[in-house]
Design an enzyme around this catalytic site. Structure first.
Site, mmCIF file in Angstrom:
data_model
loop_
_atom_site.group_PDB
_atom_site.id
_atom_site.type_symbol
_atom_site.label_atom_id
_atom_site.label_comp_id
_atom_site.label_asym_id
_atom_site.label_seq_id
_atom_site.Cartn_x
_atom_site.Cartn_y
_atom_site.Cartn_z
ATOM 1 N N ARG A 56 -58.224 -39.297 23.937
ATOM 2 C CA ARG A 56 -58.853 -38.260 23.030
ATOM 3 C C ARG A 56 -57.894 -37.895 21.930
ATOM 4 O O ARG A 56 -57.657 -36.723 21.624
ATOM 5 C CB ARG A 56 -58.839 -36.934 24.131
ATOM 6 N N SER A 103 -66.512 -31.356 28.372
ATOM 7 C CA SER A 103 -65.483 -31.292 29.196
ATOM 8 C C SER A 103 -64.429 -30.336 28.409
ATOM 9 O O SER A 103 -64.282 -30.801 27.315
ATOM 10 C CB SER A 103 -64.739 -32.415 29.818
ATOM 11 N N GLU A 160 -59.356 -29.893 25.679
ATOM 12 C CA GLU A 160 -59.844 -31.011 24.724
ATOM 13 C C GLU A 160 -60.531 -30.312 23.737
ATOM 14 O O GLU A 160 -60.581 -30.805 22.686
ATOM 15 C CB GLU A 160 -61.044 -31.650 25.661
#
Length: 371
Positions: A233, A286, A357
């Site tokens: 990420r 998410s 995130e």
């Protein structure tokens, strides 16, 4: 009130952007900017550009339609020494926009910058692509590719505003494999490259062959994957020195495969996603990165937070790793407070700090994160 790292960073960025924008607004070049670029709009509502369906207004908003116009804009800012804060926006899938708006020039890359081209003939490719494929194959123990093996490969060149889902569909329709893992990942090609998005064991890094971008100093550069620092990420584009760099396009490597087999994989992953994720409400997917040794969703579920709600924001009762917008009057502040509540609870119960995130964008204040 004790804040988490991402909240502190969001407040610091908001303060810096506010000061930079106010200072830029006092310059004569600010008025010249709007006159020179009539496509720039003021006070544009951003809610339609955010998957969470929340957020205030962009002080300035510019939709990219061509590389040449974007280059002209960047050259103007550089020549006039107009130090405007810049925020890049795609499909708005992995970010949370402040109710107070964004004190910046928001550059939007969407459907008007979304051309896609399939290139199946390796004899027409630029040499750096050939070299990158050879390097990759050498790492797998294969020194030479046969003519037939070269013919099995294809490149897909995609402008940054195209969606990753549409790119997967293009590959599948033409019997090319390699992108199936991304069939359910929302977001544009630019945004999913920026964060090295992934799902079901695959990531963007697995199929990426090159990224073309506009640097902050007005140069168009193309980088191979080895220079992109693609990790979980994150990517090279997240470092402070790349602030303001714009991903213009991406090249993916795909391989010939049976069309029915590709369709079957996509179907299976789609069924799995629809059964496990709350797709009927606005969300950013998410919310948290996976903490080492744990799963964020399980920690949140074990903390009995499924279905917990603050204002119009709720922890999904289907997948605890998701926060969903369940009310027409939901505000960004509701989501911020719910994120903070989750982080505080999980840290208290299990000693695990959940990192977001999702990225905070805009003029946030400390009150947005109040318990």
């Amino acid at each position: 009130m004790s804040l988490f790292q991402q909240e502190i960073a969001a407040l610091q960025t908001a303060t810096e952007q506010r000061a930079m924008f106010n200072q830029a607004r006092e310059q004569a070049a600010f008025s010249k900017l709007v006159a020179a670029f009539p496509a720039i709009r003021r006070q544009v509502p951003l809610k339609p550009y955010c998957n969470f369906a929340v957020g205030g207004q962009a002080a300035l908003f510019y939709e990219v339609t061509s590389e040449s116009e974007l280059m002209r804009l960047y050259r103007f800012l550089r020549t006039e020494q107009l130090n405007l804060p810049i925020v890049l926006l795609g499909q708005g899938c992995n970010l949370l926009l402040s109710d107070n708006g964004v004190n910046a020039l928001v550059i939007y890359l969407g459907a008007r910058f979304a051309k896609t081209a399939l290139s199946p003939d390796y004899r027409t490719w630029d040499y750096p692509y050939i070299e990158e494929i050879q390097r990759h194959e050498a790492l797998q123990g294969k020194e030479h590719l046969s003519e037939e093996e070269w013919q099995n490969y294809a490149l897909i060149h995609v402008q940054a505003g195209q969606t990753l889902k549409r790119t997967v569909q293009l590959a599948a329709q033409n019997s090319y494999s390699g992108l199936e893992f991304a069939c359910g990942i929302p977001g544009t090609v630019g945004g999913t490259t920026y964060m090295n998005a992934g799902a079901y064991g695959g990531t963007v890094a697995d199929c990426l062959l090159g990224v073309r971008y506009l640097s902050p100093d007005c140069n168009i550069i193309e980088l191979r994957p080895g220079y992109l620092d693609l990790q979980y990420r994150s990517s090279y584009f997240m470092i402070p020195a790349m602030q303001g760099a714009v991903i213009l396009g991406v090249t993916y490597l795909v391989q010939k495969a049976n069309k029915q087999d590709i369709a079957a994989v996509i179907k299976d992953l789609t069924i799995k996603r629809e059964s496990l994720q709350p797709l009927n409400y606005p969300s950013a997917g998410s919310i948290f990165k996976r903490p080492e040794g744990y799963y964020a969703g399980k920690l949140i579920s074990d903390a009995k937070l499924k279905g917990f709600r603050i204002g119009g924001a709720m922890v999904s009762d289907l997948h605890a790793g998701f926060i969903v917008n369940v009310a027409t009057d939901c505000q960004s502040r509701d989501i911020c407070r719910l994120i903070h509540k989750i982080q505080k609870t999980v840290q208290s119960l299990y000693g695990v700090t959940l990192a977001t995130e999702v990225r905070y964008i805009g003029d946030f204040t400390e009150q947005d994160f109040e318990d």
